[in-house]
Design a protein around this motif. Structure first.
Motif, PDB file in Angstrom:
ATOM      1  N   ALA A 182       0.899  -1.140  -0.042  1.00 33.30           N
ATOM      2  CA  ALA A 182       0.070   0.002  -0.202  1.00 33.30           C
ATOM      3  C   ALA A 182       0.772   1.228  -0.267  1.00 33.30           C
ATOM      4  N   PHE A 183       1.949   1.383   0.847  1.00 31.75           N
ATOM      5  CA  PHE A 183       2.926   2.560   0.847  1.00 31.75           C
ATOM      6  C   PHE A 183       3.488   2.810  -0.611  1.00 31.75           C
ATOM      7  N   LYS A 184       3.899   1.477  -1.034  1.00 29.74           N
ATOM      8  CA  LYS A 184       4.460   1.634  -2.464  1.00 29.74           C
ATOM      9  C   LYS A 184       3.488   2.075  -3.401  1.00 29.74           C
ATOM     10  N   GLU A 185       2.403   1.645  -3.472  1.00 28.62           N
ATOM     11  CA  GLU A 185       1.399   2.016  -4.470  1.00 28.62           C
ATOM     12  C   GLU A 185       1.048   3.480  -4.316  1.00 28.62           C
ATOM     13  N   VAL A 186       0.925   4.126  -3.135  1.00 31.33           N
ATOM     14  CA  VAL A 186       1.035   5.550  -2.913  1.00 31.33           C
ATOM     15  C   VAL A 186       2.071   6.391  -3.245  1.00 31.33           C
ATOM     16  N   GLY A 187       3.367   5.759  -3.105  1.00 26.81           N
ATOM     17  CA  GLY A 187       4.749   6.331  -3.245  1.00 26.81           C
ATOM     18  C   GLY A 187       5.183   7.060  -2.179  1.00 26.81           C
ATOM     19  N   ILE A 188       4.896   6.497  -0.944  1.00 24.73           N
ATOM     20  CA  ILE A 188       5.422   6.880   0.235  1.00 24.73           C
ATOM     21  C   ILE A 188       6.726   5.822   0.647  1.00 24.73           C
ATOM     22  N   ASP A 189       7.952   6.464   1.131  1.00 24.99           N
ATOM     23  CA  ASP A 189       8.853   5.773   1.683  1.00 24.99           C
ATOM     24  C   ASP A 189       8.644   5.507   3.021  1.00 24.99           C
ATOM     25  N   TYR A 190       8.031   4.456   3.396  1.00 27.97           N
ATOM     26  CA  TYR A 190       8.004   4.081   4.495  1.00 27.97           C
ATOM     27  C   TYR A 190       9.048   3.444   5.565  1.00 27.97           C
ATOM     28  N   THR A 191      10.274   3.476   4.996  1.00 30.46           N
ATOM     29  CA  THR A 191      11.453   2.760   5.631  1.00 30.46           C
ATOM     30  C   THR A 191      12.293   3.518   6.607  1.00 30.46           C
ATOM     31  N   ARG A 192      11.906   4.925   6.403  1.00 36.35           N
ATOM     32  CA  ARG A 192      12.575   5.802   7.423  1.00 36.35           C
ATOM     33  C   ARG A 192      11.814   6.145   8.476  1.00 36.35           C
ATOM     34  N   GLY A 193      10.342   5.889   8.426  1.00 36.49           N
ATOM     35  CA  GLY A 193       9.604   6.495   9.498  1.00 36.49           C
ATOM     36  C   GLY A 193       8.989   5.382  10.404  1.00 36.49           C
ATOM     37  N   LEU A 194       8.086   5.804  11.362  1.00 41.13           N
ATOM     38  CA  LEU A 194       7.392   5.002  12.150  1.00 41.13           C
ATOM     39  C   LEU A 194       6.211   4.483  11.497  1.00 41.13           C
ATOM     40  N   ALA A 195       5.849   3.279  11.401  1.00 41.89           N
ATOM     41  CA  ALA A 195       4.583   2.946  10.483  1.00 41.89           C
ATOM     42  C   ALA A 195       3.474   2.439  11.659  1.00 41.89           C
ATOM     43  N   SER A 196       2.403   2.912  11.285  1.00 44.02           N
ATOM     44  CA  SER A 196       1.079   2.596  12.092  1.00 44.02           C
ATOM     45  C   SER A 196      -0.107   2.140  11.260  1.00 44.02           C
ATOM     46  N   LEU A 197      -0.717   1.403  11.845  1.00 43.12           N
ATOM     47  CA  LEU A 197      -1.934   0.993  11.246  1.00 43.12           C
ATOM     48  C   LEU A 197      -3.098   1.323  12.301  1.00 43.12           C
ATOM     49  N   ASP A 198      -4.118   2.127  11.929  1.00 43.99           N
ATOM     50  CA  ASP A 198      -5.128   2.704  12.872  1.00 43.99           C
ATOM     51  C   ASP A 198      -4.586   3.027  14.354  1.00 43.99           C
ATOM     52  N   GLY A 199      -3.423   3.673  14.252  1.00 47.37           N
ATOM     53  CA  GLY A 199      -2.963   3.944  15.487  1.00 47.37           C
ATOM     54  C   GLY A 199      -1.975   3.078  16.218  1.00 47.37           C
ATOM     55  N   CYS A 200      -1.898   1.823  15.781  1.00 51.67           N
ATOM     56  CA  CYS A 200      -1.146   0.845  16.463  1.00 51.67           C
ATOM     57  C   CYS A 200       0.352   0.616  15.713  1.00 51.67           C
ATOM     58  N   ASN A 201       1.473   0.846  16.468  1.00 46.80           N
ATOM     59  CA  ASN A 201       2.787   0.715  15.703  1.00 46.80           C
ATOM     60  C   ASN A 201       2.934  -0.720  15.097  1.00 46.80           C
ATOM     61  N   LEU A 202       3.387  -0.567  13.772  1.00 53.18           N
ATOM     62  CA  LEU A 202       3.827  -1.738  13.231  1.00 53.18           C
ATOM     63  C   LEU A 202       5.209  -2.095  13.316  1.00 53.18           C
ATOM     64  N   ARG A 203       5.487  -3.425  13.534  1.00 50.42           N
ATOM     65  CA  ARG A 203       6.871  -3.870  13.760  1.00 50.42           C
ATOM     66  C   ARG A 203       7.164  -4.172  12.130  1.00 50.42           C
ATOM     67  N   ARG A 204       8.538  -4.348  11.928  1.00 50.76           N
ATOM     68  CA  ARG A 204       9.028  -4.417  10.371  1.00 50.76           C
ATOM     69  C   ARG A 204       8.359  -5.573   9.727  1.00 50.76           C
ATOM     70  N   GLU A 205       8.274  -6.706  10.493  1.00 50.10           N
ATOM     71  CA  GLU A 205       7.735  -8.068  10.110  1.00 50.10           C
ATOM     72  C   GLU A 205       6.190  -7.817   9.828  1.00 50.10           C
ATOM     73  N   ASP A 206       5.481  -6.764  10.445  1.00 45.83           N
ATOM     74  CA  ASP A 206       4.133  -6.579  10.161  1.00 45.83           C
ATOM     75  C   ASP A 206       3.748  -5.884   8.598  1.00 45.83           C
ATOM     76  N   LEU A 207       4.916  -5.339   8.118  1.00 44.38           N
ATOM     77  CA  LEU A 207       4.621  -4.704   6.898  1.00 44.38           C
ATOM     78  C   LEU A 207       4.409  -5.716   5.844  1.00 44.38           C
ATOM     79  N   ASP A 208       4.702  -6.736   6.141  1.00 46.14           N
ATOM     80  CA  ASP A 208       4.702  -8.059   4.876  1.00 46.14           C
ATOM     81  C   ASP A 208       3.605  -8.809   5.116  1.00 46.14           C
ATOM     82  N   ARG A 209       2.755  -8.549   6.158  1.00 43.85           N
ATOM     83  CA  ARG A 209       1.639  -9.313   6.420  1.00 43.85           C
ATOM     84  C   ARG A 209       0.345  -8.801   5.830  1.00 43.85           C
TER      85      ARG A 209
END
Length: 77
Positions: free
Chosen positions: A26-53
């Motif tokens: 989803a980040f790639k589709e929109v063109g956002i570089d998510y590798t340098r920031g803190l990723a969250s889904l609905d306010g919950c922090n995502l771990r690196r392994e969650d990005l591929d779930r």
């Protein structure tokens, strides 16, 4: 299908994705570089392994917000 709002410090876009989509895709589709920031889904922090779930496995409903926020070192100066 999930109505997903994907955003960063400077960009925001709503897209429709399937439940099998991963946050990284989803980040790639929109063109956002998510590798340098803190990723969250609905306010919950995502771990690196969650990005591929899948969004389904992460518990997404019909709508969700996916964010990658970069915190600058000088924010408290």
């Amino acid at each position: 299908m999930i109505n997903l709002t994907v955003s960063s410090n400077t960009k925001r876009k709503s897209i429709i994705v399937s439940g099998s989509t991963t946050p990284a895709e989803a980040f790639k589709e929109v063109g956002i570089d998510y590798t340098r920031g803190l990723a969250s889904l609905d306010g919950c922090n995502l771990r690196r392994e969650d990005l591929d779930r899948s969004l389904d496995s992460l518990g997404c409903g019909d709508t969700a917000t996916l964010m990658s926020i970069i915190k600058n070192d000088n924010a408290n100066r």
